[in-house]
Design a protein around this motif. Structure first.
Motif, PDB file in Angstrom:
ATOM      1  N   GLY A  20      -2.296  17.874  68.822  1.00 11.02           N
ATOM      2  CA  GLY A  20      -1.927  16.471  68.658  1.00 11.02           C
ATOM      3  C   GLY A  20      -0.490  16.257  69.097  1.00 11.02           C
ATOM      4  O   GLY A  20       0.336  17.183  69.083  1.00 11.02           O
ATOM      5  N   LEU A  21      -0.175  15.029  69.455  1.00 11.25           N
ATOM      6  CA  LEU A  21       1.162  14.717  69.963  1.00 11.25           C
ATOM      7  C   LEU A  21       2.232  14.891  68.892  1.00 11.25           C
ATOM      8  O   LEU A  21       3.377  15.206  69.212  1.00 11.25           O
ATOM      9  CB  LEU A  21       1.179  13.297  70.529  1.00 11.25           C
ATOM     10  N   THR A  22       1.886  14.728  67.610  1.00 11.34           N
ATOM     11  CA  THR A  22       2.872  14.896  66.548  1.00 11.34           C
ATOM     12  C   THR A  22       3.055  16.362  66.150  1.00 11.34           C
ATOM     13  O   THR A  22       4.028  16.707  65.498  1.00 11.34           O
ATOM     14  CB  THR A  22       2.492  14.079  65.303  1.00 11.34           C
ATOM     15  N   ALA A  23       2.130  17.223  66.538  1.00 10.26           N
ATOM     16  CA  ALA A  23       2.209  18.645  66.176  1.00 10.26           C
ATOM     17  C   ALA A  23       2.801  19.502  67.285  1.00 10.26           C
ATOM     18  O   ALA A  23       3.083  20.676  67.065  1.00 10.26           O
ATOM     19  CB  ALA A  23       0.815  19.165  65.835  1.00 10.26           C
ATOM     20  N   THR A  24       2.976  18.927  68.456  1.00  4.37           N
ATOM     21  CA  THR A  24       3.451  19.696  69.608  1.00  4.37           C
ATOM     22  C   THR A  24       4.701  19.056  70.204  1.00  4.37           C
ATOM     23  O   THR A  24       4.956  17.870  70.021  1.00  4.37           O
ATOM     24  CB  THR A  24       2.382  19.772  70.712  1.00  4.37           C
ATOM     25  N   THR A  25       5.444  19.856  70.936  1.00  8.20           N
ATOM     26  CA  THR A  25       6.583  19.376  71.712  1.00  8.20           C
ATOM     27  C   THR A  25       6.360  19.824  73.143  1.00  8.20           C
ATOM     28  O   THR A  25       6.037  20.982  73.393  1.00  8.20           O
ATOM     29  CB  THR A  25       7.904  19.982  71.186  1.00  8.20           C
ATOM     30  N   GLY A  26       6.516  18.883  74.076  1.00  9.27           N
ATOM     31  CA  GLY A  26       6.395  19.229  75.498  1.00  9.27           C
ATOM     32  C   GLY A  26       4.984  19.611  75.909  1.00  9.27           C
ATOM     33  O   GLY A  26       4.817  20.469  76.777  1.00  9.27           O
ATOM     34  N   LEU A  27       3.980  18.991  75.315  1.00  7.31           N
ATOM     35  CA  LEU A  27       2.583  19.326  75.625  1.00  7.31           C
ATOM     36  C   LEU A  27       2.266  19.042  77.088  1.00  7.31           C
ATOM     37  O   LEU A  27       2.496  17.946  77.583  1.00  7.31           O
ATOM     38  CB  LEU A  27       1.632  18.534  74.729  1.00  7.31           C
ATOM     39  N   GLN A  28       1.751  20.063  77.779  1.00  5.26           N
ATOM     40  CA  GLN A  28       1.309  19.928  79.162  1.00  5.26           C
ATOM     41  C   GLN A  28      -0.131  20.418  79.245  1.00  5.26           C
ATOM     42  O   GLN A  28      -0.403  21.602  79.009  1.00  5.26           O
ATOM     43  CB  GLN A  28       2.179  20.757  80.095  1.00  5.26           C
ATOM     44  N   LEU A  29      -1.037  19.509  79.552  1.00  6.58           N
ATOM     45  CA  LEU A  29      -2.454  19.851  79.722  1.00  6.58           C
ATOM     46  C   LEU A  29      -2.710  19.978  81.216  1.00  6.58           C
ATOM     47  O   LEU A  29      -3.200  19.050  81.860  1.00  6.58           O
ATOM     48  CB  LEU A  29      -3.342  18.771  79.090  1.00  6.58           C
ATOM     49  N   ALA A  54       5.131  24.660  69.251  1.00  2.19           N
ATOM     50  CA  ALA A  54       4.610  24.235  67.956  1.00  2.19           C
ATOM     51  C   ALA A  54       5.251  25.081  66.873  1.00  2.19           C
ATOM     52  O   ALA A  54       5.708  26.199  67.130  1.00  2.19           O
ATOM     53  CB  ALA A  54       3.088  24.375  67.917  1.00  2.19           C
ATOM     54  N   ARG A  55       5.244  24.562  65.666  1.00  2.00           N
ATOM     55  CA  ARG A  55       5.814  25.292  64.529  1.00  2.00           C
ATOM     56  C   ARG A  55       4.708  25.990  63.758  1.00  2.00           C
ATOM     57  O   ARG A  55       3.664  25.410  63.469  1.00  2.00           O
ATOM     58  CB  ARG A  55       6.576  24.342  63.614  1.00  2.00           C
ATOM     59  N   PHE A  56       4.961  27.241  63.451  1.00  2.00           N
ATOM     60  CA  PHE A  56       4.077  28.048  62.616  1.00  2.00           C
ATOM     61  C   PHE A  56       4.944  28.573  61.480  1.00  2.00           C
ATOM     62  O   PHE A  56       5.899  29.307  61.734  1.00  2.00           O
ATOM     63  CB  PHE A  56       3.462  29.201  63.417  1.00  2.00           C
ATOM     64  N   ALA A  57       4.605  28.181  60.261  1.00  2.00           N
ATOM     65  CA  ALA A  57       5.400  28.550  59.080  1.00  2.00           C
ATOM     66  C   ALA A  57       6.869  28.184  59.291  1.00  2.00           C
ATOM     67  O   ALA A  57       7.768  28.935  58.932  1.00  2.00           O
ATOM     68  CB  ALA A  57       5.234  30.028  58.758  1.00  2.00           C
ATOM     69  N   GLY A  58       7.111  27.015  59.907  1.00  2.00           N
ATOM     70  CA  GLY A  58       8.463  26.516  60.102  1.00  2.00           C
ATOM     71  C   GLY A  58       9.219  27.083  61.281  1.00  2.00           C
ATOM     72  O   GLY A  58      10.353  26.692  61.545  1.00  2.00           O
ATOM     73  N   VAL A  59       8.614  28.007  62.019  1.00  2.00           N
ATOM     74  CA  VAL A  59       9.278  28.638  63.164  1.00  2.00           C
ATOM     75  C   VAL A  59       8.673  28.103  64.460  1.00  2.00           C
ATOM     76  O   VAL A  59       7.453  28.165  64.654  1.00  2.00           O
ATOM     77  CB  VAL A  59       9.125  30.179  63.099  1.00  2.00           C
ATOM     78  N   ALA A  60       9.521  27.580  65.347  1.00  2.00           N
ATOM     79  CA  ALA A  60       9.053  27.060  66.633  1.00  2.00           C
ATOM     80  C   ALA A  60       8.604  28.217  67.520  1.00  2.00           C
ATOM     81  O   ALA A  60       9.310  29.224  67.656  1.00  2.00           O
ATOM     82  CB  ALA A  60      10.147  26.264  67.328  1.00  2.00           C
ATOM     83  N   ARG A  61       7.422  28.082  68.096  1.00  2.00           N
ATOM     84  CA  ARG A  61       6.863  29.131  68.966  1.00  2.00           C
ATOM     85  C   ARG A  61       6.401  28.493  70.276  1.00  2.00           C
ATOM     86  O   ARG A  61       5.896  27.374  70.298  1.00  2.00           O
ATOM     87  CB  ARG A  61       5.650  29.790  68.293  1.00  2.00           C
TER      88      ARG A  61
END
Length: 129
Positions: free
Chosen positions: A54-63, A72-79
């Motif tokens: 989703g657009l709110t869960a991702t940054t810089g989404l490229q399909l 995206a953040r996993f347990a508060g860490v950007a990955r």
């Protein structure tokens, strides 16, 4: 003229993603994980991972046609996430499960295992007096 057509998979992924966003749903993808997939492996279960795209869960989404990339953040860490489009098994709306599943694409280096017939042991009877 190239005789091999472009895969429909990336176009269908983008279409279902857009449909989810237009209708207020949260798009998720199920990914078959192998060495070509860049995801947090601690969240992989049974060789697959489900990712919120989703657009709110991702940054810089490229399909893209070849890869899906985003942060995206996993347990508060950007990955950084990078998924070859061929590894996407499904895209669906989290709220109602509607979406589309895709067949897994066999890679040339991964040959299917030959079928092994089931081995049945002879039944053993034991006489009890």
């Amino acid at each position: 003229m190239d005789t091999e057509a472009t895969s429909t998979r990336p176009y269908l992924i983008r279409a279902i993603h857009e449909w989810c966003c237009d209708n207020g749903y949260t798009p998720h993808i199920t990914v078959s994980v192998d060495s070509s997939v860049q995801v947090p492996h601690e969240y992989v279960k049974d060789g697959e991972i489900v990712l919120n795209v989703g657009l709110t869960a991702t940054t810089g989404l490229q399909l893209g046609n070849d890869y899906i990339c985003f942060k995206a953040r996993f347990a508060g860490v950007a990955r950084d996430i990078m998924v070859p489009v061929d590894q996407v098994v499904a895209i669906f709306a989290r709220e109602n499960g509607q979406g589309m599943a895709f067949p897994k694409i066999s890679k040339p280096d991964s040959a299917p295992e030959p079928h092994k017939p089931a081995v049945h042991a002879r039944p053993a009877l034991k006489r009890i007096k």
